[in-house]
Enzyme design. Structure first.
Site, PDB file in Angstrom:
ATOM      1  N   LYS A 131     -21.308  -3.469  86.938  1.00  0.00           N
ATOM      2  CA  LYS A 131     -22.565  -3.116  86.277  1.00  0.00           C
ATOM      3  C   LYS A 131     -23.698  -4.046  86.680  1.00  0.00           C
ATOM      4  CE  LYS A 131     -21.350  -0.448  82.231  1.00  0.00           C
ATOM      5  NZ  LYS A 131     -21.477  -0.338  80.784  1.00  0.00           N
ATOM      6  N   LYS A 214     -15.602   6.595  89.272  1.00  0.00           N
ATOM      7  CA  LYS A 214     -15.407   7.312  87.996  1.00  0.00           C
ATOM      8  C   LYS A 214     -16.670   8.077  87.599  1.00  0.00           C
ATOM      9  CE  LYS A 214     -16.823   4.146  84.417  1.00  0.00           C
ATOM     10  NZ  LYS A 214     -16.701   3.597  83.118  1.00  0.00           N
ATOM     11  N   LYS A 217     -21.790   8.326  82.569  1.00  0.00           N
ATOM     12  CA  LYS A 217     -23.049   8.829  82.029  1.00  0.00           C
ATOM     13  C   LYS A 217     -24.229   8.047  82.576  1.00  0.00           C
ATOM     14  CE  LYS A 217     -21.365   7.434  77.459  1.00  0.00           C
ATOM     15  NZ  LYS A 217     -20.938   6.047  77.571  1.00  0.00           N
TER      16      LYS A 217
HETATM   17  P1  TYM Z   1     -17.915   4.160  77.323  1.00  0.00           P
HETATM   18  O1  TYM Z   1     -19.037   4.565  76.443  1.00  0.00           O
HETATM   19  O2  TYM Z   1     -18.206   3.796  78.734  1.00  0.00           O
HETATM   20  O3  TYM Z   1     -16.852   5.308  77.380  1.00  0.00           O
HETATM   21  C1  TYM Z   1     -16.260   5.810  76.189  1.00  0.00           C
HETATM   22  C2  TYM Z   1     -14.820   6.185  76.454  1.00  0.00           C
HETATM   23  O4  TYM Z   1     -14.746   7.125  77.528  1.00  0.00           O
HETATM   24  C3  TYM Z   1     -13.822   6.659  78.513  1.00  0.00           C
HETATM   25  N1  TYM Z   1     -14.315   7.088  79.820  1.00  0.00           N
HETATM   26  C4  TYM Z   1     -13.598   7.795  80.698  1.00  0.00           C
HETATM   27  N2  TYM Z   1     -12.350   8.275  80.651  1.00  0.00           N
HETATM   28  C5  TYM Z   1     -11.914   8.969  81.729  1.00  0.00           C
HETATM   29  N3  TYM Z   1     -12.670   9.201  82.832  1.00  0.00           N
HETATM   30  C6  TYM Z   1     -13.925   8.735  82.911  1.00  0.00           C
HETATM   31  N4  TYM Z   1     -14.666   8.980  83.997  1.00  0.00           N
HETATM   32  C7  TYM Z   1     -14.453   7.989  81.819  1.00  0.00           C
HETATM   33  N5  TYM Z   1     -15.644   7.388  81.570  1.00  0.00           N
HETATM   34  C8  TYM Z   1     -15.532   6.841  80.346  1.00  0.00           C
HETATM   35  C9  TYM Z   1     -13.840   5.142  78.373  1.00  0.00           C
HETATM   36  O5  TYM Z   1     -12.645   4.578  78.872  1.00  0.00           O
HETATM   37  C10 TYM Z   1     -13.973   4.965  76.883  1.00  0.00           C
HETATM   38  O6  TYM Z   1     -12.717   5.039  76.254  1.00  0.00           O
HETATM   39  N6  TYM Z   1     -16.639  -0.457  76.189  1.00  0.00           N
HETATM   40  C11 TYM Z   1     -16.481   0.889  75.753  1.00  0.00           C
HETATM   41  C12 TYM Z   1     -16.959   1.177  74.357  1.00  0.00           C
HETATM   42  C13 TYM Z   1     -16.397   0.277  73.304  1.00  0.00           C
HETATM   43  C14 TYM Z   1     -15.061   0.279  72.821  1.00  0.00           C
HETATM   44  C15 TYM Z   1     -15.020  -0.718  71.804  1.00  0.00           C
HETATM   45  C16 TYM Z   1     -13.932   1.018  73.143  1.00  0.00           C
HETATM   46  C17 TYM Z   1     -17.067  -0.664  72.604  1.00  0.00           C
HETATM   47  N7  TYM Z   1     -16.240  -1.262  71.696  1.00  0.00           N
HETATM   48  C18 TYM Z   1     -13.827  -0.983  71.114  1.00  0.00           C
HETATM   49  C19 TYM Z   1     -12.754   0.739  72.455  1.00  0.00           C
HETATM   50  C20 TYM Z   1     -12.703  -0.258  71.448  1.00  0.00           C
HETATM   51  C21 TYM Z   1     -17.281   1.768  76.704  1.00  0.00           C
HETATM   52  O7  TYM Z   1     -18.150   1.323  77.389  1.00  0.00           O
HETATM   53  O8  TYM Z   1     -17.031   3.042  76.619  1.00  0.00           O
END
Ligand code: TYM
Length: 353
Positions: A131, A214, A217
């Site tokens: 990032k 991957k 968004k």
């Molecule tokens: P974020 O917002 O990037 O994504 C949310 C969830 O979607 C999954 N994900 C994917 N799974 C499969 N293929 C993809 N291309 C893909 N893109 C995203 C992510 O693995 C995630 O599960 N750091 C986390 C948010 C967070 C969190 C937490 C998660 C903050 N605190 C505590 C679990 C527990 C994140 O950026 O998710």
């Protein structure tokens, strides 16, 4: 050794059988419209856990601002994300759904974790490297300590099961390292171990433009992803334009080796139709991508249509949606605050009262 808070002391029970159930926590950033990757890799797996666990789900706006967010857009996207979660099957009566910044325990515990986590640990985080890109000096300090806040999100509920996509695995290992170091440093057995739950054929949905990246968004190219809000024409166009190779589809999974784009599209069709890649290839092996993409676009539109309609309905009444989220925050706070306060006491902070 001092024992940590038992489940019964951590807040009002929301179910009779709560003590027998492990607590689930997961979060999603409102940094854009949820993508098919978020939906298939995470959100969809959150839904059944509402019935088997005490499930807590959070729209993580504090995490989102680790990179620049336009304030008006952030507010709009936060509501939109909450609506997408409910429309995808999260029921605010069967789970706790709230906005991260509404519950202060997250930032309070995150500060303590900033002082527990070692710089060397954070330096190994591949997501920070991705990032921050080449100009690391210009990245926010929030982006650097992002995983500490994520550890706090989970640990302030004593949650033990965390359903995520594959890209979050390293962050969860760090959350365990932080919990263990806290326990060790303060001579307690307070934070439990966390188990990641990484499920399904779509734990890693890839970009439509590059099968080795991957789907995200925050990718600058909208053509790289399917947004949960894309209409039928947009879905059809993006799938039609998705990168592929010139060979027809193979008849078995072994034939997907070295063909990341083909593997990705097959995985997506399997996920939305509730089948397996092997079954998809049994039915479509030998077809060219033109015909296969039509089948895929149709399946996606059929799957996403009802979710979009429900999102629209929810977003038409923002006051009602805000009310649901406020209630969720109250319930989350009742669990999180006593755990956070106990951690503060263990550290040696004087209680306010
Ligand atoms: P974020 O917002 O990037 O994504 C949310 C969830 O979607 C999954 N994900 C994917 N799974 C499969 N293929 C993809 N291309 C893909 N893109 C995203 C992510 O693995 C995630 O599960 N750091 C986390 C948010 C967070 C969190 C937490 C998660 C903050 N605190 C505590 C679990 C527990 C994140 O950026 O998710």
């Amino acid at each position: 050794m001092t024992r940590g808070l038992g489940k019964a002391e951590t807040g009002p029970a929301i179910r009779n059988s709560e003590s027998a159930m492990s607590r689930v926590f997961s979060g999603i950033q409102p940094s854009g419209v949820p993508t098919l990757g978020n939906y298939l890799g995470a959100i969809r797996n959150w839904v059944p856990l509402q019935d088997t666990h005490e499930a807590i789900y959070c729209v993580v706006d504090l995490h989102a601002i680790t990179v620049w967010q336009d304030p008006k857009e952030l507010a709009r996207q936060t509501r939109e994300m909450a609506a997408a979660l409910i429309a995808s099957g999260l029921d605010p009566d069967r789970c706790i759904l709230f906005i991260q910044s509404h519950v202060q325990a997250h930032t309070r515990l995150a500060w303590i974790f900033n002082c527990v986590a070692r710089l060397g640990w954070l330096n190994r985080m591949t997501q920070f490297k991705d990032k921050a890109g080449k100009d690391r000096e210009a990245a926010s300090s929030g982006l650097y300590v992002y995983p500490n806040l994520m550890a706090a999100d989970i640990h302030t509920y004593h949650a033990t099961l965390v359903p995520v996509g594959e890209d979050q695995k390293q962050h969860l290992e760090l959350a365990n390292d932080i919990g263990e170091k806290f326990n060790h440093d303060y001579g307690v057995d307070f934070f439990p171990r966390i188990e990641p739950l990484i499920q399904g054929v779509a734990a890693r949905v890839m970009s439509l433009r590059d099968g080795t990246k991957k789907m995200s968004k925050s990718d600058p190219s909208d053509q790289s992803r399917i947004n949960l809000t894309d209409d039928a024409d947009a879905v059809a166009l993006k799938i039609r334009r998705a990168k592929t190779d010139p060979e027809p589809l193979p008849g078995s999974e072994a034939g997907l080796e070295g063909r990341p784009e083909a593997r990705n599209l097959v995985g997506i069709l399997a996920a939305v139709t509730g089948t397996t890649p092997a079954e998809v290839l049994r039915d479509h092996g030998g077809k060219g991508f033109g015909a296969f993409k039509e089948v895929l676009a149709e399946a996606l539109v059929a799957h996403l249509g009802p979710i979009q309609a429900e999102m629209k309905r929810l977003l038409a009444d923002p006051a009602a949606l805000d009310g649901l989220l406020r209630k969720g925050a109250d319930r989350a706070e009742a669990i999180a605050t006593p755990i956070c306060e106990k951690a503060e006491e263990l550290v040696g902070f004087l209680p306010r009262r």
